[in-house]
Design an enzyme around this catalytic site. Structure first.
Site, PDB file in Angstrom:
ATOM      1  N   ASP B  32       0.837  -1.203   0.000  1.00  0.00           N
ATOM      2  CA  ASP B  32       0.000   0.000   0.000  1.00  0.00           C
ATOM      3  C   ASP B  32       0.871   1.253   0.000  1.00  0.00           C
ATOM      4  OD1 ASP B  32      -2.781   1.066   2.183  1.00  0.00           O
ATOM      5  OD2 ASP B  32      -2.148   1.719   0.204  1.00  0.00           O
ATOM      6  N   HIS B 225      -6.121   6.105   7.504  1.00  0.00           N
ATOM      7  CA  HIS B 225      -5.235   7.032   6.810  1.00  0.00           C
ATOM      8  C   HIS B 225      -5.166   8.327   7.593  1.00  0.00           C
ATOM      9  CE1 HIS B 225      -5.003   5.064   2.562  1.00  0.00           C
ATOM     10  NE2 HIS B 225      -4.548   4.301   3.518  1.00  0.00           N
ATOM     11  N   CYS B 256      -1.937  10.131  -0.433  1.00  0.00           N
ATOM     12  CA  CYS B 256      -3.348   9.905  -0.742  1.00  0.00           C
ATOM     13  C   CYS B 256      -3.579  10.228  -2.216  1.00  0.00           C
ATOM     14  CB  CYS B 256      -4.214  10.800   0.135  1.00  0.00           C
ATOM     15  SG  CYS B 256      -5.968  10.605  -0.195  1.00  0.00           S
TER      16      CYS B 256
END
Lengths: 323, 319
Positions: B32, B225, B256
């Site tokens: 990720d 997040h 992001c």
């Protein structure tokens, strides 16, 4: 520099939502946000800010709904050059009714200068660490409290409310671990001498929800929770989590700095104050009323960051930036 | 001067305060994290990062993604990475498998655990993987069926659990519904992702309450997040509700994709610092993670997003 930061569409529900947690009594319904950017923030910025910029910053903050804005510090410019223009700032700002503009006064002389310049509220700074007190203001905790007694007497005569700060409540750059009992002892002394509120400062940001809870449990035995505030630094990224725990324990006054102004003087390059924007975002999400307009706050943060030629430390502001 | 990493420890008992005694950290940096970094990282650097992370005590490290390199070029070397890493006993190395083809490819490369990614938002599902939630569930069922036959555990992710970049607010019941589908088809754990970081302790609590009606607490994880700086407060809220699995990314790797320049994943170092302070055991050596973070940031030529790392590596100037 940066374009105006706008709250994205999905963040529209940033108005206080009726939240189960707040309704069930787990959190306070209202939190008073004490804005320390113009003093604590600017004092710890590398770049000096001209007086008109400081005044404009405070005036913009006065439009956001904040009820308390720490304006400046009546300390010798020899020690804190960034606050040398304290008299001009205090006399130059537009004082909105209903907003308090406290100023720091380390001793009687500073207090008298502050009152002469129009101050209606002052703050005094103690610490829970002997070494920190020695290094910071060149005396012992006991001696510092004696100095404060003088200020308290004069303030009482002039009907000027005094806010007390206790530094190093969750750790000290010189002593390391600080006992909760010591924090409670200093807090109690300052409260007993007449401070209406005690702001407990995690000066180097080392605290965690664990140490915050432990410290508050002990302090709350000596000072009513309604007279307590937390002043968390985000140096280790723990500020909002620490503030959350303080709220869970009934604290309803939180200090913060617009755009997260003010680095940590003890860890070069590291961050310091928690950003007011990020705090307000969290409180909005919890359904806690602050009276603060987040968009106006972000606009103010953009203004001062442009003036300082630096990026914001507020994550909410960074996320909303449309570059 | 004092170094506070790992030394300032809460002396109380976590179980007395209702917190889990142990929290499993799932390290998502190599997948990720790197997937959302601008710079493409060479295979040997990826392998070295994972090998360093394997020595920190982390129990699970998400290694790579068996997705078409056309869509995710940063993960094009998935086979080489999977085959190249040292496999430490007691450490899981899950990989993403969006469909049956990816699953077979992963197994052929030696994967022993896989993950599937659902979403609580129709729009996000369409924009991200070009199909509806229902269609995506059907694809995942193929994967879990094959996985079951081969005794391969499957972890399920639910994206947009606290908000969607297209739809805005997401109803907690929808998150619960999708989570339940993934759990029922055989996922051993459901990781609830605040994909755009808009969640707060308020919305986290509401969402978890809805999901906990359908899924046992022990099968839940949170993937927060830090785009709006709320991650640690949200994780704390989840932990206070009994969640005992937390995803994070070394050095806070991975921005992001929906808010240019904004941060994404929460930094593993900052999570561990908080859990240490709460007296919660993770088995992870914070200093070792900081070293791995330092390694990958140097390789990426970027500053760490971890505040603990920033504070610790700075030269303390105390006058």
């Amino acid at each position: 520099m940066a374009a105006r930061r706008l709250l994205p569409r999905w963040a529209g529900s940033l108005r206080p939502v009726s939240s189960g947690a707040a309704a069930s009594g787990a959190y306070p319904k209202r939190v008073k946000v004490v804005e320390v950017g113009p003093r604590d923030g600017l004092q710890n910025e590398k770049n000096l800010v001209p007086t008109p910029v400081k005044i404009n910053l405070i005036n913009m903050l006065s439009e956001t709904g904040l009820q308390v804005i720490e304006a400046t510090s009546f300390v010798s410019p020899k020690w804190v050059p960034q606050m040398a223009d304290h008299t001009e700032v205090l006399q130059g700002i537009k004082k909105s009714p209903g907003i308090s503009y406290p100023v720091l006064t380390p001793n009687l002389r500073g207090f008298q200068a502050a009152v002469a310049a129009g101050a209606k509220e002052v703050s005094i700074f103690g610490a829970a660490s002997e070494l920190f007190t020695q290094k910071n203001i060149n005396c012992s905790i006991e001696e510092s409290l004696e100095r404060f007694e003088e200020v308290m007497r004069a303030a009482k005569e002039a009907s000027i409310p005094v806010r007390g700060y206790v530094s190093c409540v969750l750790g000290c750059p010189y002593e390391g671990k600080i006992s909760a009992a010591k924090v409670a002892e200093v807090s109690k002394k300052m409260y007993s001498m007449g401070c209406y509120e005690i702001s407990l400062g995690d000066t180097i940001g080392v605290g965690t929800p664990g140490s915050m809870r432990e410290m508050l449990a002990v302090v709350m035995k000596e000072v009513p929770v309604g007279a307590l505030a937390v002043h968390c630094h985000d140096t280790y990224g723990q500020a909002l989590a620490n503030i959350l725990v303080a709220l869970q324990m009934g604290v309803s006054v939180v200090d913060a700095s617009v755009a997260g102004l003010g680095g940590c003087p003890y860890a070069q390059g590291a961050s310091g104050n928690v950003a007011t924007e990020d705090l307000v975002y969290m409180l909005n999400g919890l359904g806690i009323h602050t009276g603060v307009d987040l968009q106006k706050l972000m606009d103010t943060g953009t203004f001062i960051c442009n003036a300082l030629n630096r990026k914001t430390n507020s994550k909410v502001s960074q996320a909303c930036c449309r570059l | 001067e004092y170094s506070f990493t790992g030394q300032v420890r809460f002396q109380g008992e976590p179980q007395a305060s209702g917190l889990p005694e142990y929290i499993k950290i799932v390290e998502v940096g190599p997948r990720d994290g790197l997937q959302n970094e601008k710079v493409i990282v060479p295979t040997d650097i990826k392998i070295e990062l994972i090998n360093q992370l394997s020595k920190t005590g982390l129990p699970a490290i998400e290694v790579t993604s068996f997705v078409s390199s056309k869509w995710v070029p940063q993960m094009a070397d998935h086979k080489e990475v999977m085959r190249g890493i040292e496999r430490h006993p007691g450490v899981q190395y899950p990989v993403l498998t969006p469909n049956l083809q990816g699953f077979h490819s992963a197994i052929a490369a030696g994967a022993t655990e896989v993950s599937v990614f659902g979403a609580a938002s129709e729009s996000f599902s369409k924009m991200n993987i070009n199909c509806s939630i229902e269609e995506s569930i059907e694809r995942f069922e193929e994967v879990t069926k094959s996985a079951r036959n081969m005794n391969i555990p499957v972890r399920g992710y639910v994206s947009c659990a606290l908000g969607c970049p297209y739809e805005g607010n997401i109803v907690p019941d929808k998150v619960a519904e999708v989570s339940k589908r993934l759990y029922s088809m055989g996922c051993y754990e459901i990781s609830l992702g605040d994909t755009i970081g808009v969640g707060t302790p308020g919305s986290m609590k509401k969402m978890l309450e809805a999901v906990m009606k359908e899924i046992p607490l022990s099968a839940l994880a949170v993937h927060c997040h830090d785009t709006y700086g709320q991650a640690l407060a949200n994780i704390l809220t989840a932990v206070q509700m009994g969640v005992a699995v937390v995803d994070s990314s070394v050095a806070g790797l991975g921005g992001c994709p929906y808010a240019k320049g904004a941060t994404g994943n929460v930094a593993t170092e900052d999570v561990i610092y908080m859990l240490n302070g709460l007296g919660i055991n993770t088995g992870v050596n914070l200093c070792a993670v900081m070293e791995a973070g330092n390694f990958i940031c140097t390789a990426l030529n970027k500053k760490t997003n971890s505040k603990v790392a920033q504070a610790s590596f700075s030269t303390a100037t105390i006058n």
